[in-house]
Design a protein around this motif. Structure first.
Motif, mmCIF file in Angstrom:
data_model
loop_
_atom_site.group_PDB
_atom_site.id
_atom_site.type_symbol
_atom_site.label_atom_id
_atom_site.label_comp_id
_atom_site.label_asym_id
_atom_site.label_seq_id
_atom_site.Cartn_x
_atom_site.Cartn_y
_atom_site.Cartn_z
ATOM 1 N N ALA A 201 0.841 -1.186 0.000
ATOM 2 C CA ALA A 201 0.000 0.000 0.000
ATOM 3 C C ALA A 201 0.879 1.240 0.000
ATOM 4 C CB ALA A 201 -0.897 -0.008 1.230
ATOM 5 N N THR A 202 0.332 2.342 -0.496
ATOM 6 C CA THR A 202 1.068 3.597 -0.541
ATOM 7 C C THR A 202 0.283 4.656 0.216
ATOM 8 O OG1 THR A 202 1.854 2.977 -2.754
ATOM 9 C CG2 THR A 202 2.202 5.269 -2.064
ATOM 10 N N PRO A 203 0.452 4.709 1.534
ATOM 11 C CA PRO A 203 -0.294 5.710 2.306
ATOM 12 C C PRO A 203 0.236 7.110 2.066
ATOM 13 C CG PRO A 203 1.246 4.543 3.713
ATOM 14 C CD PRO A 203 1.295 3.864 2.377
ATOM 15 N N GLU A 204 -0.626 8.089 2.333
ATOM 16 C CA GLU A 204 -0.187 9.483 2.207
ATOM 17 C C GLU A 204 0.819 9.792 3.302
ATOM 18 O OE1 GLU A 204 -2.861 12.892 0.920
ATOM 19 O OE2 GLU A 204 -2.758 13.182 3.105
ATOM 20 N N THR A 205 1.889 10.478 2.914
ATOM 21 C CA THR A 205 2.927 10.801 3.892
ATOM 22 C C THR A 205 2.888 12.267 4.254
ATOM 23 O OG1 THR A 205 4.491 11.143 2.066
ATOM 24 C CG2 THR A 205 4.433 8.960 3.095
#
Length: 205
Positions: A201-205
């Motif tokens: 997954a690519t969560p918002e950073t």
């Protein structure tokens, strides 16, 4: 999106203001859809969708303003969205048979794929609703629950149907409904690859 506070106070808030709005807007939209069935008038369908969309925006805004967000309310809102959409779509198809094709495509993507995607937040404890799915995976959130995506999710298909009814451009709602279906298929595939492990997954950073 209407939601409730998690914790010991949640039962008392089950019929709090945001969820009362959700309940009322759902009943109103469904009653108007029934009137549209009876009268066969496009104007009633427009009013029904307006009640659904305005109410859907209002319950979410009130829930956030009152800090009454939780998993229970999010699920309640998702279920009510489907109730409104399905009955309004059925009234549309009964009144204007030419809409059956594009609305069938819409109902597959919204009733099946979008429902699965919308409930996927339940797999990540601590995520209150699909509105916060950017904490899990930003691309899926961007395609489905960012403000532009939510505005387009149902509105684009309905507006294209009205345009087609007025202009005879019956290809337009097919194109819009198919595009929305493709977005849901891609989103579902990405979700499954995240759940199975090959794709992080690519969560918002």
């Amino acid at each position: 999106m209407s939601v409730l506070l998690a914790g010991s106070s949640a039962p008392a808030l089950l019929l709090g203001v945001p969820n009362r709005i959700t309940l009322v807007r759902t009943v109103v939209a469904m009653v108007i859809a029934a009137i549209a069935f009876r009268t066969g008038a496009l104007s009633w369908l427009v009013v029904g969708y307006a009640a659904y969309w305005v109410g859907d925006m209002a319950d979410g805004a009130v829930a956030r303003y009152r800090d009454e967000e939780s998993v229970a309310g999010a699920v309640f809102d998702i279920v009510c969205d489907r109730a409104c959409s399905f009955l309004l779509a059925a009234a549309f198809m009964a009144t204007f048979p030419a809409t059956i094709g594009p609305l069938a495509i819409f109902l597959v993507q919204f009733g099946v794929l979008d429902t699965m995607l919308s409930l996927a937040f339940l797999l990540w404890p601590g995520t209150l609703s699909p509105n916060y799915f950017y904490k899990v995976d930003r691309p899926i959130w961007l395609w489905n629950w960012s403000k532009p995506a939510k505005a387009v999710n149902t509105a684009a298909v309905v507006i294209s149907l009205i345009i087609a009814h007025q202009t005879g451009a019956h290809w337009l709602p097919y194109g819009v409904a198919t595009a929305a279906l493709v977005v849901k298929i891609v989103s579902t595939y990405r979700l499954l690859t995240i759940l199975r492990g090959p794709h992080p997954a690519t969560p918002e950073t």
